[in-house]
Scaffold this motif. Structure first.
Motif, PDB file in Angstrom:
ATOM      1  N   HIS A 162      -4.717   7.542   8.782  1.00  0.00           N
ATOM      2  CA  HIS A 162      -5.497   8.727   9.121  1.00  0.00           C
ATOM      3  C   HIS A 162      -4.821   9.979   8.594  1.00  0.00           C
ATOM      4  O   HIS A 162      -3.608  10.111   8.661  1.00  0.00           O
ATOM      5  N   GLN A 163      -5.651  10.888   8.081  1.00  0.00           N
ATOM      6  CA  GLN A 163      -5.181  12.228   7.772  1.00  0.00           C
ATOM      7  C   GLN A 163      -5.550  13.070   8.988  1.00  0.00           C
ATOM      8  O   GLN A 163      -6.691  13.068   9.438  1.00  0.00           O
ATOM      9  N   TYR A 164      -4.577  13.775   9.558  1.00  0.00           N
ATOM     10  CA  TYR A 164      -4.788  14.492  10.802  1.00  0.00           C
ATOM     11  C   TYR A 164      -5.609  15.756  10.570  1.00  0.00           C
ATOM     12  O   TYR A 164      -5.535  16.386   9.520  1.00  0.00           O
ATOM     13  N   ALA A 165      -6.409  16.143  11.560  1.00  0.00           N
ATOM     14  CA  ALA A 165      -7.268  17.311  11.436  1.00  0.00           C
ATOM     15  C   ALA A 165      -7.578  17.852  12.823  1.00  0.00           C
ATOM     16  O   ALA A 165      -7.371  17.185  13.835  1.00  0.00           O
ATOM     17  N   ILE A 166      -8.108  19.082  12.881  1.00  0.00           N
ATOM     18  CA  ILE A 166      -8.470  19.691  14.157  1.00  0.00           C
ATOM     19  C   ILE A 166      -9.756  19.074  14.696  1.00  0.00           C
ATOM     20  O   ILE A 166      -9.887  18.813  15.888  1.00  0.00           O
ATOM     21  N   ASN A 167     -10.729  18.806  13.820  1.00  0.00           N
ATOM     22  CA  ASN A 167     -12.015  18.279  14.279  1.00  0.00           C
ATOM     23  C   ASN A 167     -12.179  16.790  14.008  1.00  0.00           C
ATOM     24  O   ASN A 167     -12.228  15.994  14.926  1.00  0.00           O
ATOM     25  N   ASN A 168     -12.268  16.418  12.738  1.00  0.00           N
ATOM     26  CA  ASN A 168     -12.532  15.027  12.388  1.00  0.00           C
ATOM     27  C   ASN A 168     -11.396  14.442  11.560  1.00  0.00           C
ATOM     28  O   ASN A 168     -11.318  14.708  10.367  1.00  0.00           O
ATOM     29  N   PRO A 169     -10.526  13.667  12.171  1.00  0.00           N
ATOM     30  CA  PRO A 169      -9.489  13.009  11.365  1.00  0.00           C
ATOM     31  C   PRO A 169     -10.145  12.034  10.397  1.00  0.00           C
ATOM     32  O   PRO A 169     -11.060  11.312  10.764  1.00  0.00           O
ATOM     33  N   LYS A 170      -9.695  12.055   9.174  1.00  0.00           N
ATOM     34  CA  LYS A 170     -10.305  11.251   8.123  1.00  0.00           C
ATOM     35  C   LYS A 170      -9.506   9.970   7.909  1.00  0.00           C
ATOM     36  O   LYS A 170      -8.290  10.004   7.794  1.00  0.00           O
ATOM     37  N   ARG A 171     -10.215   8.837   7.883  1.00  0.00           N
ATOM     38  CA  ARG A 171      -9.573   7.559   7.573  1.00  0.00           C
ATOM     39  C   ARG A 171      -9.503   7.425   6.057  1.00  0.00           C
ATOM     40  O   ARG A 171     -10.488   7.627   5.363  1.00  0.00           O
ATOM     41  N   VAL A 172      -8.316   7.107   5.553  1.00  0.00           N
ATOM     42  CA  VAL A 172      -8.093   7.012   4.113  1.00  0.00           C
ATOM     43  C   VAL A 172      -7.531   5.631   3.790  1.00  0.00           C
ATOM     44  O   VAL A 172      -6.658   5.132   4.508  1.00  0.00           O
ATOM     45  N   LEU A 173      -8.024   5.028   2.721  1.00  0.00           N
ATOM     46  CA  LEU A 173      -7.491   3.753   2.261  1.00  0.00           C
ATOM     47  C   LEU A 173      -6.425   4.003   1.213  1.00  0.00           C
ATOM     48  O   LEU A 173      -6.669   4.702   0.232  1.00  0.00           O
ATOM     49  N   GLY A 174      -5.261   3.449   1.422  1.00  0.00           N
ATOM     50  CA  GLY A 174      -4.191   3.508   0.438  1.00  0.00           C
ATOM     51  C   GLY A 174      -4.117   2.199  -0.315  1.00  0.00           C
ATOM     52  O   GLY A 174      -4.294   1.126   0.273  1.00  0.00           O
ATOM     53  N   LYS A 175      -3.885   2.286  -1.625  1.00  0.00           N
ATOM     54  CA  LYS A 175      -3.829   1.093  -2.469  1.00  0.00           C
ATOM     55  C   LYS A 175      -2.531   1.114  -3.263  1.00  0.00           C
ATOM     56  O   LYS A 175      -2.130   2.153  -3.764  1.00  0.00           O
ATOM     57  N   ASN A 176      -1.908  -0.047  -3.352  1.00  0.00           N
ATOM     58  CA  ASN A 176      -0.661  -0.176  -4.105  1.00  0.00           C
ATOM     59  C   ASN A 176      -0.712  -1.481  -4.901  1.00  0.00           C
ATOM     60  O   ASN A 176      -0.936  -2.544  -4.329  1.00  0.00           O
ATOM     61  N   VAL A 177      -0.529  -1.391  -6.214  1.00  0.00           N
ATOM     62  CA  VAL A 177      -0.531  -2.573  -7.087  1.00  0.00           C
ATOM     63  C   VAL A 177       0.801  -2.610  -7.825  1.00  0.00           C
ATOM     64  O   VAL A 177       1.251  -1.586  -8.348  1.00  0.00           O
ATOM     65  N   VAL A 178       1.423  -3.771  -7.846  1.00  0.00           N
ATOM     66  CA  VAL A 178       2.706  -3.952  -8.522  1.00  0.00           C
ATOM     67  C   VAL A 178       2.583  -5.097  -9.523  1.00  0.00           C
ATOM     68  O   VAL A 178       2.041  -6.156  -9.198  1.00  0.00           O
ATOM     69  N   LEU A 179       3.088  -4.874 -10.728  1.00  0.00           N
ATOM     70  CA  LEU A 179       3.072  -5.876 -11.782  1.00  0.00           C
ATOM     71  C   LEU A 179       4.431  -5.845 -12.460  1.00  0.00           C
ATOM     72  O   LEU A 179       4.946  -4.763 -12.759  1.00  0.00           O
ATOM     73  N   GLY A 180       5.056  -7.015 -12.667  1.00  0.00           N
ATOM     74  CA  GLY A 180       6.380  -6.949 -13.260  1.00  0.00           C
ATOM     75  C   GLY A 180       6.989  -8.267 -13.674  1.00  0.00           C
ATOM     76  O   GLY A 180       6.361  -9.325 -13.593  1.00  0.00           O
ATOM     77  N   LEU A 181       8.243  -8.164 -14.109  1.00  0.00           N
ATOM     78  CA  LEU A 181       9.036  -9.291 -14.583  1.00  0.00           C
ATOM     79  C   LEU A 181      10.339  -9.355 -13.799  1.00  0.00           C
ATOM     80  O   LEU A 181      10.885  -8.323 -13.416  1.00  0.00           O
ATOM     81  N   ILE A 182      10.822 -10.583 -13.593  1.00  0.00           N
ATOM     82  CA  ILE A 182      12.093 -10.776 -12.890  1.00  0.00           C
ATOM     83  C   ILE A 182      12.990 -11.664 -13.741  1.00  0.00           C
ATOM     84  O   ILE A 182      12.568 -12.731 -14.191  1.00  0.00           O
ATOM     85  N   TRP A 183      14.217 -11.210 -13.944  1.00  0.00           N
ATOM     86  CA  TRP A 183      15.235 -12.008 -14.627  1.00  0.00           C
ATOM     87  C   TRP A 183      16.221 -12.511 -13.582  1.00  0.00           C
ATOM     88  O   TRP A 183      16.593 -11.767 -12.675  1.00  0.00           O
ATOM     89  N   GLY A 184      16.632 -13.756 -13.676  1.00  0.00           N
ATOM     90  CA  GLY A 184      17.650 -14.270 -12.774  1.00  0.00           C
ATOM     91  C   GLY A 184      17.099 -15.125 -11.661  1.00  0.00           C
ATOM     92  O   GLY A 184      15.998 -15.652 -11.737  1.00  0.00           O
ATOM     93  N   SER A 185      17.875 -15.253 -10.597  1.00  0.00           N
ATOM     94  CA  SER A 185      17.591 -16.189  -9.503  1.00  0.00           C
ATOM     95  C   SER A 185      16.991 -15.475  -8.303  1.00  0.00           C
ATOM     96  O   SER A 185      17.643 -15.257  -7.283  1.00  0.00           O
ATOM     97  N   TYR A 186      15.734 -15.125  -8.410  1.00  0.00           N
ATOM     98  CA  TYR A 186      15.034 -14.355  -7.388  1.00  0.00           C
ATOM     99  C   TYR A 186      15.002 -15.058  -6.032  1.00  0.00           C
ATOM    100  O   TYR A 186      15.130 -14.432  -4.993  1.00  0.00           O
ATOM    101  N   PHE A 187      14.849 -16.369  -6.044  1.00  0.00           N
ATOM    102  CA  PHE A 187      14.711 -17.112  -4.792  1.00  0.00           C
ATOM    103  C   PHE A 187      16.026 -17.705  -4.296  1.00  0.00           C
ATOM    104  O   PHE A 187      16.035 -18.509  -3.381  1.00  0.00           O
ATOM    105  N   GLN A 188      17.134 -17.311  -4.891  1.00  0.00           N
ATOM    106  CA  GLN A 188      18.420 -17.857  -4.456  1.00  0.00           C
ATOM    107  C   GLN A 188      19.408 -16.757  -4.089  1.00  0.00           C
ATOM    108  O   GLN A 188      20.608 -16.959  -4.142  1.00  0.00           O
TER     109      GLN A 188
END
Length: 190
Positions: free
Chosen positions: A124-150
Motif C-alpha cells: 500500500h501507498q499511504y494516503a490521507i483519503n484512499n490508500p492505493k494498493r500497488v503491485l510490485g514486480k521483480n524479475v531476475v535472470l542470470g548465470l552462476i559459476w561454481g558450487s551454488y548448492f554446496q
C-alpha cells in the motif's frame, strides 16, 4: 512466521524544527505486523531446481497519527493486508548429491547454472483519503559459476544477475514514490 515492528525516522532533525510551521504535517509512520510465509523447493528433474513461495502480512494499525497537538487533521491511512508470491528456477543443478552438473549442450565455459526468478507482491501507498494498493514486480535472470548448492560444504560460487524491478520504493517514506530500474548484481556465495 514473524512478528515485527516497523517505523520511519527519515528526516527527524528536519521535522522536529519544521513542525512549528502551520502548514507542515509530521506523521509517525509506525506499525506492528504479523507475517506468515511458506516455501516449497526441490528437484523435479535431475538438472532443474525449483522453489516457490507465498505469504501474507497483516498490519495491525491502519492510521498513522499526526504529531500536532493543536489540531486534529485526518490521519494518514494504509491497508491491513499485503501479499507476496514468487518462483525461482535454476537450470543445471543436479539432484543426485546436489552436484554441479550443467547440461553440456548449454554449458558456457565454467557456467554451472542458469537462473530465472519472478516475484510479485502487493503493498500500500499511504494516503490521507484512499490508500492505493500497488503491485510490485521483480524479475531476475542470470548465470552462476561454481558450487551454488554446496555452500554448506564450504564450496564457493559467483552469480551475475540482471535484476528488473517495478513497484513502490520499499525504502521511501510512505512508499509514495514509484520505482523502476534495471540493475546488474554480483553475488559471492561461500
Amino acid at each position: 512466521l514473524k512478528f515485527f515492528h516497523e517505523s520511519t525516522h527519515l528526516g527527524d532533525e528536519f521535522v522536529l524544527d519544521a513542525q512549528d510551521l502551520n502548514d507542515f504535517r509530521r506523521y509517525n509512520v509506525s506499525y506492528k505486523a504479523l507475517e506468515l510465509y511458506q516455501a516449497l523447493d526441490g528437484f523435479p528433474q535431475a538438472n532443474l531446481y525449483m522453489r516457490g513461495y507465498g505469504g501474507y502480512r497483516f498490519i495491525d494499525k491502519t492510521e498513522y497519527e499526526d504529531f500536532r497537538e493543536f489540531e486534529q487533521p485526518p490521519p494518514l491511512k494504509g491497508g491491513k493486508h499485503e501479499f507476496q508470491f514468487g518462483v525461482e528456477f535454476v537450470l543445471g543443478a543436479a539432484s543426485s548429491g546436489m552436484i554441479n552438473n550443467a547440461f553440456s549442450a548449454l554449458r558456457v565455459g565454467p557456467v554451472a547454472h542458469y537462473v530465472l526468478a519472478f516475484d510479485l507482491y502487493s503493498r500500500h501507498q499511504y494516503a490521507i483519503n484512499n490508500p492505493k494498493r500497488v503491485l510490485g514486480k521483480n524479475v531476475v535472470l542470470g548465470l552462476i559459476w561454481g558450487s551454488y548448492f554446496q555452500a554448506h560444504l564450504g564450496k564457493h560460487s559467483i552469480a551475475l544477475l540482471l535484476n528488473f524491478y517495478d513497484g513502490p520504493n520499499p525504502h521511501g517514506q510512505f512508499r509514495k514514490e514509484d520505482l523502476t530500474y534495471l540493475g546488474a548484481d554480483i553475488s559471492i556465495g561461500f
